[in-house]
Design a protein around this motif. Structure first.
Motif, PDB file in Angstrom:
ATOM      1  N   VAL A 196       3.310  -0.848   1.474  1.00  0.00           N
ATOM      2  CA  VAL A 196       2.164  -0.401   0.680  1.00  0.00           C
ATOM      3  C   VAL A 196       2.607   0.419  -0.521  1.00  0.00           C
ATOM      4  O   VAL A 196       2.154   0.199  -1.647  1.00  0.00           O
ATOM      5  CB  VAL A 196       1.181   0.403   1.553  1.00  0.00           C
ATOM      6  CG1 VAL A 196       0.118   1.088   0.684  1.00  0.00           C
ATOM      7  CG2 VAL A 196       0.508  -0.499   2.591  1.00  0.00           C
ATOM      8  N   HIS A 197       3.541   1.356  -0.321  1.00  0.00           N
ATOM      9  CA  HIS A 197       3.916   2.228  -1.436  1.00  0.00           C
ATOM     10  C   HIS A 197       4.675   1.463  -2.515  1.00  0.00           C
ATOM     11  O   HIS A 197       4.593   1.817  -3.701  1.00  0.00           O
ATOM     12  CB  HIS A 197       4.716   3.441  -0.945  1.00  0.00           C
ATOM     13  CG  HIS A 197       6.052   3.128  -0.370  1.00  0.00           C
ATOM     14  ND1 HIS A 197       7.208   3.131  -1.125  1.00  0.00           N
ATOM     15  CD2 HIS A 197       6.426   2.816   0.892  1.00  0.00           C
ATOM     16  CE1 HIS A 197       8.234   2.842  -0.343  1.00  0.00           C
ATOM     17  NE2 HIS A 197       7.788   2.631   0.874  1.00  0.00           N
ATOM     18  N   GLU A 215      -5.009  -7.655   1.792  1.00  0.00           N
ATOM     19  CA  GLU A 215      -6.286  -8.370   1.786  1.00  0.00           C
ATOM     20  C   GLU A 215      -7.242  -7.737   0.776  1.00  0.00           C
ATOM     21  O   GLU A 215      -7.930  -8.443   0.026  1.00  0.00           O
ATOM     22  CB  GLU A 215      -6.907  -8.346   3.183  1.00  0.00           C
ATOM     23  CG  GLU A 215      -8.210  -9.129   3.275  1.00  0.00           C
ATOM     24  CD  GLU A 215      -8.781  -9.185   4.683  1.00  0.00           C
ATOM     25  OE1 GLU A 215      -9.792  -9.887   4.866  1.00  0.00           O
ATOM     26  OE2 GLU A 215      -8.225  -8.542   5.589  1.00  0.00           O
ATOM     27  N   GLU A 216      -7.262  -6.423   0.728  1.00  0.00           N
ATOM     28  CA  GLU A 216      -8.121  -5.711  -0.220  1.00  0.00           C
ATOM     29  C   GLU A 216      -7.755  -6.060  -1.664  1.00  0.00           C
ATOM     30  O   GLU A 216      -8.626  -6.159  -2.530  1.00  0.00           O
ATOM     31  CB  GLU A 216      -7.986  -4.205   0.005  1.00  0.00           C
ATOM     32  CG  GLU A 216      -8.795  -3.355  -0.954  1.00  0.00           C
ATOM     33  CD  GLU A 216      -8.476  -1.881  -0.814  1.00  0.00           C
ATOM     34  OE1 GLU A 216      -8.689  -1.137  -1.781  1.00  0.00           O
ATOM     35  OE2 GLU A 216      -8.000  -1.470   0.263  1.00  0.00           O
ATOM     36  N   LYS A 217      -6.470  -6.273  -1.915  1.00  0.00           N
ATOM     37  CA  LYS A 217      -5.996  -6.543  -3.272  1.00  0.00           C
ATOM     38  C   LYS A 217      -5.949  -8.035  -3.602  1.00  0.00           C
ATOM     39  O   LYS A 217      -5.581  -8.423  -4.716  1.00  0.00           O
ATOM     40  CB  LYS A 217      -4.591  -5.953  -3.463  1.00  0.00           C
ATOM     41  CG  LYS A 217      -4.511  -4.450  -3.266  1.00  0.00           C
ATOM     42  CD  LYS A 217      -5.330  -3.689  -4.285  1.00  0.00           C
ATOM     43  CE  LYS A 217      -5.171  -2.182  -4.121  1.00  0.00           C
ATOM     44  NZ  LYS A 217      -6.001  -1.426  -5.084  1.00  0.00           N
ATOM     45  N   GLY A 218      -6.295  -8.891  -2.640  1.00  0.00           N
ATOM     46  CA  GLY A 218      -6.289 -10.328  -2.887  1.00  0.00           C
ATOM     47  C   GLY A 218      -4.911 -10.962  -2.800  1.00  0.00           C
ATOM     48  O   GLY A 218      -4.672 -12.037  -3.361  1.00  0.00           O
ATOM     49  N   ILE A 219      -3.995 -10.307  -2.086  1.00  0.00           N
ATOM     50  CA  ILE A 219      -2.628 -10.803  -1.922  1.00  0.00           C
ATOM     51  C   ILE A 219      -2.515 -11.482  -0.560  1.00  0.00           C
ATOM     52  O   ILE A 219      -2.818 -10.866   0.461  1.00  0.00           O
ATOM     53  CB  ILE A 219      -1.609  -9.652  -2.006  1.00  0.00           C
ATOM     54  CG1 ILE A 219      -1.739  -8.899  -3.331  1.00  0.00           C
ATOM     55  CG2 ILE A 219      -0.189 -10.175  -1.829  1.00  0.00           C
ATOM     56  CD1 ILE A 219      -0.950  -7.596  -3.376  1.00  0.00           C
ATOM     57  N   HIS A 220      -2.086 -12.739  -0.550  1.00  0.00           N
ATOM     58  CA  HIS A 220      -1.908 -13.432   0.732  1.00  0.00           C
ATOM     59  C   HIS A 220      -0.611 -12.993   1.411  1.00  0.00           C
ATOM     60  O   HIS A 220       0.408 -12.797   0.750  1.00  0.00           O
ATOM     61  CB  HIS A 220      -1.893 -14.947   0.531  1.00  0.00           C
ATOM     62  CG  HIS A 220      -3.251 -15.559   0.516  1.00  0.00           C
ATOM     63  ND1 HIS A 220      -4.073 -15.536  -0.584  1.00  0.00           N
ATOM     64  CD2 HIS A 220      -3.951 -16.206   1.498  1.00  0.00           C
ATOM     65  CE1 HIS A 220      -5.210 -16.152  -0.296  1.00  0.00           C
ATOM     66  NE2 HIS A 220      -5.164 -16.552   0.961  1.00  0.00           N
ATOM     67  N   ALA A 250       3.081  -6.372  13.825  1.00  0.00           N
ATOM     68  CA  ALA A 250       1.820  -6.892  13.298  1.00  0.00           C
ATOM     69  C   ALA A 250       1.526  -6.436  11.862  1.00  0.00           C
ATOM     70  O   ALA A 250       0.751  -7.090  11.168  1.00  0.00           O
ATOM     71  CB  ALA A 250       0.666  -6.482  14.215  1.00  0.00           C
ATOM     72  N   GLN A 251       2.094  -5.321  11.430  1.00  0.00           N
ATOM     73  CA  GLN A 251       1.939  -4.832  10.050  1.00  0.00           C
ATOM     74  C   GLN A 251       0.463  -4.733   9.630  1.00  0.00           C
ATOM     75  O   GLN A 251       0.067  -5.178   8.549  1.00  0.00           O
ATOM     76  CB  GLN A 251       2.697  -5.757   9.081  1.00  0.00           C
ATOM     77  CG  GLN A 251       4.171  -5.935   9.415  1.00  0.00           C
ATOM     78  CD  GLN A 251       5.098  -5.436   8.320  1.00  0.00           C
ATOM     79  OE1 GLN A 251       4.894  -4.345   7.796  1.00  0.00           O
ATOM     80  NE2 GLN A 251       6.098  -6.225   7.985  1.00  0.00           N
ATOM     81  N   LEU A 252      -0.343  -4.128  10.471  1.00  0.00           N
ATOM     82  CA  LEU A 252      -1.791  -4.119  10.252  1.00  0.00           C
ATOM     83  C   LEU A 252      -2.196  -3.379   8.985  1.00  0.00           C
ATOM     84  O   LEU A 252      -3.064  -3.837   8.230  1.00  0.00           O
ATOM     85  CB  LEU A 252      -2.489  -3.505  11.472  1.00  0.00           C
ATOM     86  CG  LEU A 252      -2.332  -4.274  12.791  1.00  0.00           C
ATOM     87  CD1 LEU A 252      -3.000  -3.507  13.923  1.00  0.00           C
ATOM     88  CD2 LEU A 252      -2.906  -5.676  12.665  1.00  0.00           C
ATOM     89  N   GLU A 253      -1.613  -2.221   8.737  1.00  0.00           N
ATOM     90  CA  GLU A 253      -1.977  -1.442   7.542  1.00  0.00           C
ATOM     91  C   GLU A 253      -1.620  -2.216   6.271  1.00  0.00           C
ATOM     92  O   GLU A 253      -2.419  -2.284   5.324  1.00  0.00           O
ATOM     93  CB  GLU A 253      -1.251  -0.097   7.553  1.00  0.00           C
ATOM     94  CG  GLU A 253      -1.565   0.761   6.330  1.00  0.00           C
ATOM     95  CD  GLU A 253      -0.697   2.010   6.251  1.00  0.00           C
ATOM     96  OE1 GLU A 253      -0.815   2.743   5.241  1.00  0.00           O
ATOM     97  OE2 GLU A 253       0.114   2.247   7.171  1.00  0.00           O
ATOM     98  N   LEU A 254      -0.434  -2.784   6.251  1.00  0.00           N
ATOM     99  CA  LEU A 254       0.004  -3.550   5.081  1.00  0.00           C
ATOM    100  C   LEU A 254      -0.877  -4.771   4.878  1.00  0.00           C
ATOM    101  O   LEU A 254      -1.264  -5.088   3.738  1.00  0.00           O
ATOM    102  CB  LEU A 254       1.465  -3.962   5.261  1.00  0.00           C
ATOM    103  CG  LEU A 254       2.080  -4.824   4.167  1.00  0.00           C
ATOM    104  CD1 LEU A 254       1.980  -4.154   2.801  1.00  0.00           C
ATOM    105  CD2 LEU A 254       3.547  -5.144   4.508  1.00  0.00           C
ATOM    106  N   ARG A 255      -1.217  -5.453   5.947  1.00  0.00           N
ATOM    107  CA  ARG A 255      -2.078  -6.637   5.833  1.00  0.00           C
ATOM    108  C   ARG A 255      -3.453  -6.271   5.290  1.00  0.00           C
ATOM    109  O   ARG A 255      -4.015  -6.980   4.449  1.00  0.00           O
ATOM    110  CB  ARG A 255      -2.183  -7.330   7.190  1.00  0.00           C
ATOM    111  CG  ARG A 255      -0.930  -8.109   7.557  1.00  0.00           C
ATOM    112  CD  ARG A 255      -0.867  -8.431   9.039  1.00  0.00           C
ATOM    113  NE  ARG A 255      -2.017  -9.174   9.517  1.00  0.00           N
ATOM    114  CZ  ARG A 255      -2.254  -9.407  10.809  1.00  0.00           C
ATOM    115  NH1 ARG A 255      -1.435  -8.925  11.734  1.00  0.00           N
ATOM    116  NH2 ARG A 255      -3.305 -10.110  11.170  1.00  0.00           N
TER     117      ARG A 255
END
Length: 280
Positions: free
Chosen positions: A148-149, A183-188, A174-179
């Motif tokens: 994220v950072h 998703e919020e930024k529109g990055i797959h 699972a990388q839930l926070e990063l996912r």
């Protein structure tokens, strides 16, 4: 959610990418052409390599042979490579891209990624990717192994939002926070090492689900990812394994079964930690 090997997902710039692809990490260059050709013959339309893998030449030859054998056209394939971002300057990144293109014997790439954040030394590389994208040399650009950072820093200067963040992702990571951020930024999100380099294939929970569905442990894990709209690159050197990895569209995991797999998460990596991995 994709429903077949050739189904595609639309990225944030409108480019279509197959949901399930072949990755060629750790396959020797001399063997890669046969592997890639067989993948195309077996219906794969997404091929993922990288400069650091040392097999772009073999990948390009395999693409050529696969196109010849199947009769499909280049624009029916989705080819990804990555720049090994060891603190590259703008000009070095441009040169690295053209070297990859030459080794692959291609006129353009469908996706080009910055392979690692490299202690956040990626600003010049990203600007180079943006210019190559603007010139039409690449259909989509993205990153790999960004947390994220790293993405937050990228957004302070980026003119183009990454289309993809390719990360290590499997039931143990699972990388839930990063996912959620992506998703919020529109990055797959696209997963590498979705089988945890084979370490998950003997997990008791996964084995029980495999028995219940009359599927292999690998098929259970890949189905878990597909049902969460996670794009996949799966490494395989054998045609029968390629076909098996793609045989995941005739069954569905229940919500209870998905939750059992979700509960396996331990934030456990088999690859390097992007926050400490650097190679200057």
């Amino acid at each position: 959610m994709i429903h077949s090997l050739t189904d595609t997902v639309k990225l944030n710039n409108g480019t279509d990418i197959p949901g399930l692809g072949l990755g060629v990490f750790q396959i020797p260059d001399a063997d890669t052409s046969e592997v890639v050709k067989n993948a195309i013959v077996n219906g794969y339309r997404s091929i993922d390599t990288a400069a650091i893998y040392g097999n772009e030449t073999g990948t390009g030859l395999g693409i050529k042979q696969g196109l010849e054998e199947t009769g499909i056209s280049r624009d029916e394939l989705f080819v990804t490579s990555k720049v090994w971002n060891n603190h590259l300057s703008y000009d070095e990144t441009i040169a690295a891209f053209h070297e990859s293109l030459t080794r692959l014997s291609l006129d353009y790439l469908d996706l080009y990624l910055i392979h690692w954040p490299g202690n956040e030394a990626f600003e010049e590389s990203w600007k180079a990717l943006e210019d190559l994208y603007a010139e039409g040399k690449i259909k989509a650009i993205g990153v790999s192994n960004f947390q994220v950072h790293h993405l937050e820093k990228l957004f302070t200067f980026a003119k183009v939002v990454p289309a993809i963040n390719q990360i290590e992702l499997h039931p143990k990571l699972a990388q839930l926070e990063l996912r959620a951020f992506c998703e919020e930024k529109g990055i797959h999100i696209q997963a590498w090492s979705p089988l945890m380099q084979g370490q998950l294939l003997t997990n008791k929970t996964i084995l029980a689900l495999a028995e219940a569905h009359k599927k292999s442990p690998a098929q259970i894990i890949l189905r878990w990812a597909i049902q969460q709209d996670i794009l996949l690159n799966v490494k395989s050197t054998h045609s029968d394994r390629m076909r098996s990895n793609a045989d995941i569209f005739d069954f569905q995991l229940s919500q209870e079964e998905m939750e059992k797999l979700n509960a396996l998460n331990e934030n456990l990596r088999v690859g390097p930690d992007p926050d400490s991995f650097d190679f200057k």
